[in-house]
Design a protein around this motif. Sequence first.
Motif, short mmCIF file in Angstrom:
data_model
loop_
_atom_site.label_atom_id
_atom_site.label_comp_id
_atom_site.label_asym_id
_atom_site.label_seq_id
_atom_site.Cartn_x
_atom_site.Cartn_y
_atom_site.Cartn_z
N LEU A 32 -12.91 -5.02 -21.25
CA LEU A 32 -11.48 -5.17 -21.59
C LEU A 32 -11.08 -6.60 -21.96
O LEU A 32 -9.90 -6.86 -22.19
N ASP A 33 -12.05 -7.51 -22.03
CA ASP A 33 -11.77 -8.91 -22.36
C ASP A 33 -10.78 -9.53 -21.36
O ASP A 33 -9.78 -10.13 -21.73
N ILE A 34 -11.08 -9.33 -20.08
CA ILE A 34 -10.26 -9.85 -18.98
C ILE A 34 -10.95 -11.08 -18.41
O ILE A 34 -12.17 -11.10 -18.24
N LYS A 35 -10.17 -12.10 -18.10
CA LYS A 35 -10.68 -13.32 -17.47
C LYS A 35 -10.25 -13.33 -16.00
O LYS A 35 -9.27 -12.69 -15.63
N GLY A 36 -10.97 -14.11 -15.17
CA GLY A 36 -10.59 -14.23 -13.77
C GLY A 36 -11.79 -14.20 -12.86
O GLY A 36 -12.87 -14.66 -13.22
N TRP A 37 -11.60 -13.61 -11.68
CA TRP A 37 -12.69 -13.56 -10.70
C TRP A 37 -12.46 -12.45 -9.68
O TRP A 37 -11.38 -11.92 -9.55
N VAL A 38 -13.56 -12.15 -8.96
CA VAL A 38 -13.53 -11.16 -7.88
C VAL A 38 -14.39 -11.69 -6.73
O VAL A 38 -15.39 -12.36 -6.97
N LYS A 39 -13.95 -11.42 -5.49
CA LYS A 39 -14.78 -11.81 -4.35
C LYS A 39 -14.50 -10.91 -3.16
O LYS A 39 -13.42 -10.33 -3.04
N ASN A 40 -15.50 -10.80 -2.28
CA ASN A 40 -15.34 -10.09 -1.02
C ASN A 40 -14.66 -11.02 -0.03
O ASN A 40 -14.94 -12.23 0.00
N LEU A 41 -13.80 -10.46 0.80
CA LEU A 41 -13.16 -11.22 1.88
C LEU A 41 -13.78 -10.85 3.21
O LEU A 41 -14.30 -9.74 3.37
#
Length: 93
Positions: A32-41
């Motif tokens: 989807l051409d999305i920027k950013g990040w993901v992480k586990n908490l």
Amino acid sequence: MAAEEIQKHIFISGRVQGVGFRAFTRKQAAVLDIKGWVKNLRDGRVEVKIKGKKNKVEKMINKLKEGPSFARVDNFEVKTEKADDFNEFEIRF
């Protein structure tokens, strides 16, 4: 004029760790051409920041509400934020 970009800060809980949720999120972001990040908490949730064109961010949110096949999303919190200067999508540790 380019379409305005929006940013969302998301917290997802349920069975969302150890089920490929971060890899799933990165793959959907690439599509989807999305920027950013993901992480586990540490508390078992997944935290995500996504930025992109409004229609694509909305599609991404719908994908995250479903999650990968082995996940179970129980709670989904979304907040709108001022857009950061992300250049890519990454998995953070």
